[in-house]
Scaffold this active site. Structure first.
Site, PDB file in Angstrom:
ATOM      1  N   ASP A   1      -2.449   1.761  -7.889  1.00 50.91           N
ATOM      2  CA  ASP A   1      -2.840   0.430  -8.387  1.00 50.91           C
ATOM      3  C   ASP A   1      -3.211   0.492  -9.864  1.00 50.91           C
ATOM      4  OD1 ASP A   1      -2.421  -0.557  -5.875  1.00 50.91           O
ATOM      5  OD2 ASP A   1      -4.541  -0.660  -5.314  1.00 50.91           O
TER       6      ASP A   1
ATOM      7  N   ASP B   1      11.471  -1.857 -13.472  1.00 51.12           N
ATOM      8  CA  ASP B   1      11.035  -1.174 -12.260  1.00 51.12           C
ATOM      9  C   ASP B   1      10.380   0.150 -12.642  1.00 51.12           C
ATOM     10  OD1 ASP B   1      11.437  -1.078  -9.104  1.00 51.12           O
ATOM     11  OD2 ASP B   1      11.854   0.938  -9.884  1.00 51.12           O
TER      12      ASP B   1
ATOM     13  N   ASN C   1       2.805   7.082  -5.653  1.00 53.14           N
ATOM     14  CA  ASN C   1       1.807   6.580  -4.718  1.00 53.14           C
ATOM     15  C   ASN C   1       1.451   7.622  -3.669  1.00 53.14           C
ATOM     16  OD1 ASN C   1       0.411   4.219  -4.937  1.00 53.14           O
ATOM     17  ND2 ASN C   1       1.703   3.029  -3.578  1.00 53.14           N
TER      18      ASN C   1
ATOM     19  N   GLU D   1       6.651  -2.671  -7.308  1.00 49.56           N
ATOM     20  CA  GLU D   1       6.571  -2.087  -8.653  1.00 49.56           C
ATOM     21  C   GLU D   1       7.569  -2.722  -9.608  1.00 49.56           C
ATOM     22  OE1 GLU D   1       9.280   0.633  -6.179  1.00 49.56           O
ATOM     23  OE2 GLU D   1       7.514  -0.625  -5.883  1.00 49.56           O
TER      24      GLU D   1
END
Length: 417
Positions: free
Chosen positions: A307, A290, A298, A334
């Site tokens: 991204d 993770d 983000n 993620e």
């Protein structure tokens, strides 16, 4: 690793569709009087060779046998020269048979029709030569033998309209020149007079025979070329459909953002490898990964940069899946999963630590993280599959260790004991 990558559509489909369009244009042209483009013509020649080589060989050998059997005419009509003429005929037959035998077994077999045409002309010329060695009233038998030679030419060269025409016309012109230079005897018999009188009609009949043979040869070759184009079209369409099938499978099993396998694919592989290792009593390891504090990444850097971060991390993780059975996939958001068949817990933990260090070494700036760069937390679980167990249970254990690593401060690896 994930086998979904099969290249760009344009690079793969482009040449196939280009060939299909070329072949369709050729089909619309109708009967094939002209040759194909060079590359396609070479391919057709190889195809024709495999289709007709055996039958061509049988026809040639049969023709040579008949040519030799007609040697009785040399003995019957040749008089004192009978043995000599028969010997020459036998030598020609043996020599041509040897040429055919060795030619059809080497790369020269591609030129078999040219050699058959040349050999046929040699046999034809030997018949004309025999005429000069037999009495005049007996020589008309050899003139009659020209028609069987023409029929054999039509049979042996039936698959190539052009070579058949050239060989036939060459024999006809040679015969006309020969007859034109043979005057009537000083004291002609009624048979001599009749033979010279009907010679033009004989030549006309020969020309009609050539025209009929040319038409039949053209139809045979045109049909063969049409069938070849249709068969090649079918093969290309099958190749195209196979590619599209692979492409569809790729799209359904590949994560569009990162380019690695998706959750659907990895779950199918887990099921397969779990059952395989159960039969072999071999361990299976699962690594869950993770990206730490990705929501804050983000929110701070924006979704586009997020991204880019996921793609970069995915590519780095995928580098460690080096064995054929190792699979790496984006499991959601993620989160990533690595499947390691035939791998013990200790080996999986070492790989997990290498992955953690590798991602950290990327140096992806993350100001909202305590580590100031993008990092990952990893959970590892492994076991030997047994009856009554499932990969889902192993996956849950790896997930539990992942949360343990995150709860311990992130940028850590937690392994099952």
């Amino acid at each position: 690793m994930h086998k979904g990558s099969i290249g760009q559509d344009s690079a793969t489909l482009g040449p196939i569709e280009g060939q299909i369009n070329t072949l369709l244009a050729l089909l619309q042209r109708g009967r094939f009087f002209v040759l194909f483009p060079r590359e396609l013509e070479d391919a057709y020649a190889k195809y024709s060779l495999t289709q007709t080589l055996t039958s061509d060989l049988r026809i040639v050998y049969a023709g040579l046998m008949i040519f030799l059997l007609f040697g009785w005419a040399d003995l019957h009509f040749g008089g004192d020269n009978g043995i000599y003429l028969l010997t020459i005929r036998a030598c020609i037959t043996v020599a041509l048979a040897a040429v055919v035998f060795f030619t059809f077994k080497t790369t020269m077999k591609a030129y078999r029709l040219y050699l058959v045409g040349l050999g046929n002309y040699i046999c034809f010329a030997s018949l004309l030569w025999n005429v000069t060695y037999v009495p005049v009233d007996m020589s008309y038998f050899y003139h009659m033998g020209m028609i069987p030679m023409q029929v054999f030419t039509m049979m042996a060269l039936r698959v190539n309209f052009r070579i058949m025409i050239v060989a036939s016309v060459a024999m006809l012109i040679t015969y006309v020149i020969f007859v034109a230079n043979v005057p009537l005897p000083v004291d002609p018999t009624p048979v001599d007079v009749l033979a010279h009188a009907i010679a033009p009609y004989y030549i006309l009949f020969w020309m009609i025979l050539i025209a009929m043979g040319a038409y039949l040869s053209f139809e045979i070759e045109a049909s063969a070329r049409t069938d070849y184009i249709k068969n090649r079209l079918l093969a290309l369409e099958a190749e195209r459909l196979k590619y599209l099938g692979l492409r569809l499978h790729q799209l359904s099993t590949t994560d569009s953002l990162t380019g690695i396998a998706n959750r659907r694919f990895i779950e199918e592989k887990m099921f397969e490898e779990w059952n395989r290792c159960m039969r072999s009593a071999l361990p299976v390891a699962i690594i869950m990964i993770d990206v730490d504090a990705f929501k804050r990444y983000n929110d701070f850097y924006g979704h586009q940069q997020g991204d880019i971060c996921l793609r970069t991390v995915a590519a780095k993780i995928n580098e460690y899946c080096k064995r054929p059975g190792d699979e790496c996939a984006r499991y959601g958001g993620e989160e990533f999963v690595i499947l390691l068949p035939e791998t013990k817990s200790e080996e999986a933990c070492r790989m997990a630590e290498e992955i953690r260090r590798g991602v950290e070494a990327l140096g992806l700036k993350h100001e909202k993280s305590n580590h100031e760069v993008a990092t990952v937390s990893i959970g590892v679980a492994a076991e030997v599959p047994a009856m009554g167990s499932s990969y889902e249970a192993l996956l849950r254990r790896a997930d539990e260790h992942l949360y343990e690593a995150k709860g311990s401060g992130r940028n850590r690896v937690s392994c099952a004991a």
